[in-house]
Write a protein that holds these residues in place. Sequence first.
Motif, short mmCIF file in Angstrom:
data_model
loop_
_atom_site.label_atom_id
_atom_site.label_comp_id
_atom_site.label_asym_id
_atom_site.label_seq_id
_atom_site.Cartn_x
_atom_site.Cartn_y
_atom_site.Cartn_z
N TYR A 1 1.47 -12.49 -43.54
CA TYR A 1 1.23 -12.58 -44.98
C TYR A 1 0.33 -13.77 -45.31
O TYR A 1 -0.57 -13.66 -46.13
N THR B 1 -2.73 -1.24 -44.26
CA THR B 1 -1.74 -2.25 -43.87
C THR B 1 -2.12 -3.60 -44.45
O THR B 1 -1.27 -4.35 -44.93
N THR C 1 -1.32 -3.61 -48.12
CA THR C 1 0.13 -3.73 -48.30
C THR C 1 0.59 -5.16 -48.05
O THR C 1 1.38 -5.71 -48.82
N ARG C 2 0.10 -5.76 -46.98
CA ARG C 2 0.46 -7.15 -46.69
C ARG C 2 0.01 -8.08 -47.81
O ARG C 2 0.72 -9.00 -48.19
N GLN D 1 -0.43 -7.33 -50.98
CA GLN D 1 0.44 -7.10 -52.14
C GLN D 1 1.79 -7.77 -51.94
O GLN D 1 2.29 -8.46 -52.83
N ARG D 2 2.39 -7.61 -50.77
CA ARG D 2 3.69 -8.21 -50.50
C ARG D 2 3.59 -9.73 -50.47
O ARG D 2 4.50 -10.43 -50.93
N ALA D 3 2.51 -10.25 -49.90
CA ALA D 3 2.32 -11.70 -49.85
C ALA D 3 2.21 -12.28 -51.25
O ALA D 3 2.77 -13.34 -51.54
N ARG D 4 1.48 -11.60 -52.12
CA ARG D 4 1.36 -12.06 -53.51
C ARG D 4 2.72 -12.10 -54.19
O ARG D 4 3.04 -13.05 -54.90
N LYS D 5 3.52 -11.04 -53.98
CA LYS D 5 4.86 -10.99 -54.59
C LYS D 5 5.74 -12.10 -54.05
O LYS D 5 6.46 -12.75 -54.81
N GLN D 6 5.71 -12.33 -52.74
CA GLN D 6 6.52 -13.40 -52.17
C GLN D 6 6.08 -14.76 -52.69
O GLN D 6 6.92 -15.60 -53.03
N SER E 1 7.25 -15.21 -56.24
CA SER E 1 8.68 -15.50 -56.35
C SER E 1 9.00 -16.93 -55.93
O SER E 1 9.94 -17.53 -56.43
#
Length: 171
Positions: A115, A142, A145-146, A148-153, A156
Amino acid sequence: MEIEQIIAEHGDYLLKVAYLYVKNEATAEDIVQDVFIAYYQKQQQFRQESSLRTYLVKMTVNRSHDYLRSWKSKRLSLFEKITGRTTTITPEKELLAKSTKQELVAALFTLSVPYREVLILYYFEEMTTVDIAQLVHCPEATIRTRLQRARKQLASIIGDDDWEVLRYESI
């Protein structure tokens, strides 16, 4: 092209890339030195399917991953701040921006390597998702997706409101 010219052209960039992975300036310098030695010894293997810069970056990323998997990386835990763009001159605003960037960098380094890697390559190195996919040898979907997930993490960790400000000002 002479090796001195290649080092002069690509050395600083490769050092930044290595540092963003290993978070230690001395280790990053060692990795870049190893990359240039390996390139010098095996430069005839370079098939020019991509640019020399891309080839050297890939070697640097691979060496950085090797280092992160090694026992040495488990023992080192130094953190040096990454300097960014300063848009203001007033000491108060500069201090606030520096603090915000330190918070962002600290949060960035809490993310796992896949990420952190996509965020760094996308925002700091300004690479496209296609280029990142080619660099890390995985599908572009991929990478998206990574990302997007990295931004969300990251959001948070540092708070949603702060992330939107940092996303456009600090990165």
